[in-house]
Scaffold this motif. Sequence first.
Motif, PDB file in Angstrom:
ATOM      1  N   GLU A   1      98.543  19.495 -11.919  1.00 54.04           N
ATOM      2  CA  GLU A   1      99.366  18.392 -12.390  1.00 54.04           C
ATOM      3  C   GLU A   1      98.533  17.367 -13.143  1.00 54.04           C
ATOM      4  N   SER A   2      97.328  17.113 -12.683  1.00 53.17           N
ATOM      5  CA  SER A   2      96.435  16.188 -13.367  1.00 53.17           C
ATOM      6  C   SER A   2      96.070  16.717 -14.754  1.00 53.17           C
ATOM      7  N   PHE A   3      95.767  18.017 -14.840  1.00 55.69           N
ATOM      8  CA  PHE A   3      95.438  18.612 -16.141  1.00 55.69           C
ATOM      9  C   PHE A   3      96.595  18.467 -17.115  1.00 55.69           C
ATOM     10  N   TRP A   4      97.809  18.846 -16.690  1.00 57.17           N
ATOM     11  CA  TRP A   4      98.947  18.794 -17.605  1.00 57.17           C
ATOM     12  C   TRP A   4      99.286  17.362 -17.995  1.00 57.17           C
TER      13      TRP A   4
ATOM     14  N   LYS B   1      99.184  16.287 -21.896  1.00 55.48           N
ATOM     15  CA  LYS B   1     100.336  15.711 -22.581  1.00 55.48           C
ATOM     16  C   LYS B   1     100.036  14.310 -23.108  1.00 55.48           C
ATOM     17  N   ASN B   2      99.356  13.485 -22.319  1.00 55.23           N
ATOM     18  CA  ASN B   2      99.083  12.112 -22.742  1.00 55.23           C
ATOM     19  C   ASN B   2      97.998  12.003 -23.809  1.00 55.23           C
ATOM     20  N   GLU B   3      96.966  12.819 -23.706  1.00 51.97           N
ATOM     21  CA  GLU B   3      95.845  12.701 -24.637  1.00 51.97           C
ATOM     22  C   GLU B   3      95.986  13.575 -25.875  1.00 51.97           C
ATOM     23  N   TYR B   4      96.837  14.593 -25.833  1.00 49.90           N
ATOM     24  CA  TYR B   4      96.925  15.478 -26.987  1.00 49.90           C
ATOM     25  C   TYR B   4      98.359  15.715 -27.464  1.00 49.90           C
ATOM     26  N   TYR B   5      99.172  16.321 -26.645  1.00 50.13           N
ATOM     27  CA  TYR B   5     100.474  16.809 -27.079  1.00 50.13           C
ATOM     28  C   TYR B   5     101.368  15.724 -27.670  1.00 50.13           C
TER      29      TYR B   5
ATOM     30  N   ARG C   1     100.029  26.130 -30.437  1.00 44.98           N
ATOM     31  CA  ARG C   1      99.168  26.972 -29.598  1.00 44.98           C
ATOM     32  C   ARG C   1      97.711  26.865 -30.013  1.00 44.98           C
ATOM     33  N   ARG C   2      97.448  26.936 -31.305  1.00 43.88           N
ATOM     34  CA  ARG C   2      96.059  26.818 -31.792  1.00 43.88           C
ATOM     35  C   ARG C   2      95.483  25.446 -31.456  1.00 43.88           C
ATOM     36  N   GLY C   3      96.285  24.413 -31.649  1.00 47.93           N
ATOM     37  CA  GLY C   3      95.828  23.061 -31.340  1.00 47.93           C
ATOM     38  C   GLY C   3      95.533  22.882 -29.868  1.00 47.93           C
ATOM     39  N   ALA C   4      96.407  23.423 -29.011  1.00 47.80           N
ATOM     40  CA  ALA C   4      96.198  23.316 -27.562  1.00 47.80           C
ATOM     41  C   ALA C   4      94.927  24.049 -27.158  1.00 47.80           C
ATOM     42  N   TYR C   5      94.736  25.250 -27.696  1.00 50.66           N
ATOM     43  CA  TYR C   5      93.519  26.010 -27.377  1.00 50.66           C
ATOM     44  C   TYR C   5      92.271  25.242 -27.800  1.00 50.66           C
ATOM     45  N   THR C   6      92.307  24.691 -29.002  1.00 54.18           N
ATOM     46  CA  THR C   6      91.150  23.944 -29.504  1.00 54.18           C
ATOM     47  C   THR C   6      90.875  22.728 -28.639  1.00 54.18           C
ATOM     48  N   TRP C   7      91.928  21.994 -28.263  1.00 55.14           N
ATOM     49  CA  TRP C   7      91.738  20.802 -27.434  1.00 55.14           C
ATOM     50  C   TRP C   7      91.136  21.181 -26.085  1.00 55.14           C
ATOM     51  N   ILE C   8      91.657  22.235 -25.465  1.00 52.91           N
ATOM     52  CA  ILE C   8      91.158  22.649 -24.157  1.00 52.91           C
ATOM     53  C   ILE C   8      89.723  23.134 -24.258  1.00 52.91           C
TER      54      ILE C   8
ATOM     55  N   ALA D   1      84.546  21.213 -22.628  1.00 55.58           N
ATOM     56  CA  ALA D   1      83.181  21.017 -23.116  1.00 55.58           C
ATOM     57  C   ALA D   1      82.661  19.586 -22.967  1.00 55.58           C
ATOM     58  N   ARG D   2      83.524  18.593 -23.111  1.00 59.45           N
ATOM     59  CA  ARG D   2      83.006  17.221 -23.142  1.00 59.45           C
ATOM     60  C   ARG D   2      83.627  16.258 -22.149  1.00 59.45           C
ATOM     61  N   ARG D   3      84.867  16.458 -21.759  1.00 54.76           N
ATOM     62  CA  ARG D   3      85.534  15.499 -20.883  1.00 54.76           C
ATOM     63  C   ARG D   3      84.971  15.599 -19.467  1.00 54.76           C
ATOM     64  N   ARG D   4      84.525  14.467 -18.935  1.00 55.39           N
ATOM     65  CA  ARG D   4      83.930  14.457 -17.598  1.00 55.39           C
ATOM     66  C   ARG D   4      85.008  14.355 -16.529  1.00 55.39           C
TER      67      ARG D   4
END
Length: 81
Positions: free
Chosen positions: A14-17, A21-25, A37-44, A50-53
């Motif tokens: 739930e935290s991931f989704w 949704k808030n930071e990307y979608y 789909r491509r955008g979601a894959y790239t963001w993830i 890779a970078r989000r702590r």
Amino acid sequence: MGRTGVCWDNAAAESFWSTFKNEYYHRHVFPTIDAARRGAYTWIDAWYNARRRHSAIGYLSPLQYEHQLADQATQTVHQAA
């Protein structure tokens, strides 16, 4: 909602989704489903993993955490040999 620690507790998912949704979608308009789909894959792959702590893994990114675990496993194997 279940109790804390129950196997049906989906807090991490739930935290991931929520973050996705808030930071990307909700910040983008997608012309096609394929673009979404491509955008979601790239963001993830490029940002979330890779970078989000994450506080749950000692303020490391998931990628850094996995590398740290792999390094520890390699050291353990070399020490046992």
